[in-house]
Design a protein around this motif. Structure first.
Motif, PDB file in Angstrom:
ATOM      1  N   VAL A 232       0.941  -1.082  -0.175  1.00 22.78           N
ATOM      2  CA  VAL A 232       0.057   0.411  -0.289  1.00 22.78           C
ATOM      3  C   VAL A 232       0.672   0.875  -0.223  1.00 22.78           C
ATOM      4  O   VAL A 232       1.653   1.614   0.968  1.00 22.78           O
ATOM      5  N   THR A 233       0.342   2.448  -0.646  1.00 29.96           N
ATOM      6  CA  THR A 233       1.201   3.720  -0.268  1.00 29.96           C
ATOM      7  C   THR A 233      -0.010   4.656  -0.718  1.00 29.96           C
ATOM      8  O   THR A 233      -1.012   5.171  -1.615  1.00 29.96           O
ATOM      9  N   GLU A 234      -0.143   5.245   0.451  1.00 30.25           N
ATOM     10  CA  GLU A 234      -0.908   6.376   0.685  1.00 30.25           C
ATOM     11  C   GLU A 234      -0.026   7.899   0.744  1.00 30.25           C
ATOM     12  O   GLU A 234       0.897   7.643   0.529  1.00 30.25           O
ATOM     13  N   ALA A 323      -4.615  10.093  -2.339  1.00 33.20           N
ATOM     14  CA  ALA A 323      -4.498   8.782  -3.658  1.00 33.20           C
ATOM     15  C   ALA A 323      -4.190   8.283  -2.631  1.00 33.20           C
ATOM     16  O   ALA A 323      -2.997   8.495  -1.114  1.00 33.20           O
ATOM     17  N   VAL A 324      -4.888   6.829  -2.448  1.00 30.90           N
ATOM     18  CA  VAL A 324      -3.854   5.483  -2.398  1.00 30.90           C
ATOM     19  C   VAL A 324      -3.541   4.104  -3.309  1.00 30.90           C
ATOM     20  O   VAL A 324      -4.607   4.262  -4.188  1.00 30.90           O
ATOM     21  N   MET A 325      -2.913   3.266  -3.235  1.00 29.97           N
ATOM     22  CA  MET A 325      -2.710   2.957  -4.083  1.00 29.97           C
ATOM     23  C   MET A 325      -2.092   1.878  -3.357  1.00 29.97           C
ATOM     24  O   MET A 325      -1.442   1.269  -2.641  1.00 29.97           O
ATOM     25  N   LEU A 373      -4.308  -0.914  -8.020  1.00 33.31           N
ATOM     26  CA  LEU A 373      -5.136  -0.428  -8.357  1.00 33.31           C
ATOM     27  C   LEU A 373      -4.872   1.602  -7.594  1.00 33.31           C
ATOM     28  O   LEU A 373      -4.189   1.031  -6.120  1.00 33.31           O
ATOM     29  N   THR A 374      -5.461   2.483  -8.195  1.00 29.39           N
ATOM     30  CA  THR A 374      -5.113   3.291  -7.697  1.00 29.39           C
ATOM     31  C   THR A 374      -6.403   4.259  -7.416  1.00 29.39           C
ATOM     32  O   THR A 374      -7.595   4.269  -8.089  1.00 29.39           O
TER      33      THR A 374
END
Length: 399
Positions: A232-234, A323-325, A373-374
């Motif tokens: 996860v990236t925030e 955004a969250v990926m 998925l973003t």
């Protein structure tokens, strides 16, 4: 000594005065190469990919796919003949191949930067020379190095100096006996031992640096890894509420400047319990944690890669959405019994702000990056809630 090269002219997209189509090349055919190719094509460039895999994601969408080994002399000559400039999409492309290409064409990033990133020992030495803090560490290249390791580095993490990524080539060790056993299990190859530190978070910063030394950057990203793979990236304001995290940007710029770097560079950091930072590693290319920029920014990391390579103007990216990926691994294509299934794309795409990116890989496997998925939204609260809903629909663990 830096590696900055001089450029005779900007490489503009479209057709040249002689009727030829300007072509940009990329070494490597994975998903990062695919997204570079798509960005370059959107701007009007032809593209060429050198990759040995006949089904490489980048090769499948490029104008030209040179299917050969990265050190194949004829393939390198063909890539040079077709291309006005050449980049790389992953750090394990042989630096020697980039050196050969760089003698005849603009290559960004250059061979020296890639060679340093390919070797954790050289990378940590370089960080320390730049004044960038790392976890306490020692190189282990022989039995003598093993015997000389300080007890202060235990417990620690033993990592192979080369070819380790996504958690591969790493072993946690708590004692000298475990250290020796782990080193031999890894093949007694050159390794780095890093002391384990009290970590509270992970983050990354992405910068883009042009041939003229101009540098722009993206906002800091908070990352969560599972089993050594980014999950996860925030990316939104307030995602890293720790004192001192903004020093990550200064550190990344220092590293890029000291390298004379040209291209997109990502530096990953650990956030310690006191809010301070230590550098983990750098990636001389666009990075998984920056994939959200395609949907959340007015200048994606891949367009920045095109611009730096071609000598086009760099402008500061503006992030217009929180955004969250979510990384989509091949595990999602199997149920709890190991039976093949199709992930719940229809339900996920019914959620607001969903942007699905699949990489065209033909065979899902557990742990294999199949896509991402973003989610974008006006606020951090909204985007986190929607991403959490998507994770539940896909059967991904919450965070």
């Amino acid at each position: 000594m830096t590696e900055t090269a001089t450029r005779a002219a900007t490489i503009l997209p479209g057709t040249t005065a002689t009727g030829a189509q300007t072509t940009l090349g990329v070494m490597g055919g994975g998903q990062l190469g695919r997204m570079f190719v798509q960005a370059a094509q959107a701007m009007g460039y032809f593209t060429a990919v050198l990759d040995p895999d006949p089904a490489s994601p980048a090769g499948l969408v490029s104008h030209f796919h040179i299917q050969a080994d990265y050190l194949d002399e004829q393939a390198l000559a063909q890539l040079m003949q077709r291309c006005s400039a050449i980049t790389t999409e992953f750090e394990n492309v042989p630096a020697a191949a980039l050196h050969t290409l760089g003698a005849h064409r603009p290559v960004a990033p250059g061979a020296r930067a890639v060679a340093i990133a390919q070797n954790r020992i050289q990378e940590k030495q370089f960080f320390n020379r730049c004044g960038v803090a790392t976890a306490p560490w020692a190189a282990i290249e022989s039995e003598a190095d093993l015997a000389a390791v300080s007890d202060a580095l235990l417990p620690g993490v033993l990592k192979t100096a080369r070819l380790g990524y996504d958690g591969k080539g790493q072993v946690r060790v708590a004692s000298r006996a475990a250290l020796g056993e782990a080193w031999r299990q890894l093949g007694a190859v050159p390794c780095v031992l890093e002391r384990m530190l009290p970590l509270v978070d992970e983050c990354s910063v992405i910068v883009a640096r042009g041939w003229n030394g101009q540098t722009v950057h993206y906002p800091l990203q908070r990352n969560l890894h599972r089993d050594g793979i980014l999950a996860v990236t925030e990316a939104f304001e307030g995602n890293l509420p720790y004192p001192g995290v903004n020093r990550a940007l200064d550190a990344a710029k220092t590293i890029a400047d000291e390298l004379g770097y040209v291209g997109v560079l990502c530096v990953e950091f650990f956030v310690l319990a006191d809010g301070s930072l230590v550098a983990n590693e750098m990636a001389p290319r666009p990075h998984n944690s920056g994939h959200h920029t395609v949907d959340s920014c007015d200048l994606s990391q891949f367009e920045a890669q095109v611009r730096t390579l071609a000598g086009l103007p760099l402008v500061a990216p503006r992030q217009h959405s929180a955004a969250v990926m979510l990384n989509l691994l091949g595990d999602l294509w199997f149920d709890g019994e190991g039976r093949a299934r199709t992930p719940a794309w229809a339900e996920v795409l019914a959620l607001p702000g969903a942007h699905l990116h699949l990489y065209g890989k033909l065979q899902p496997r557990p742990g294999r990056k199949m896509g991402h998925l973003t989610f974008t939204a006006a606020s951090a609260v909204e985007v986190r809630a929607t991403a959490a809903r998507a994770a539940a629909l896909l059967g991904m663990a919450p965070w």
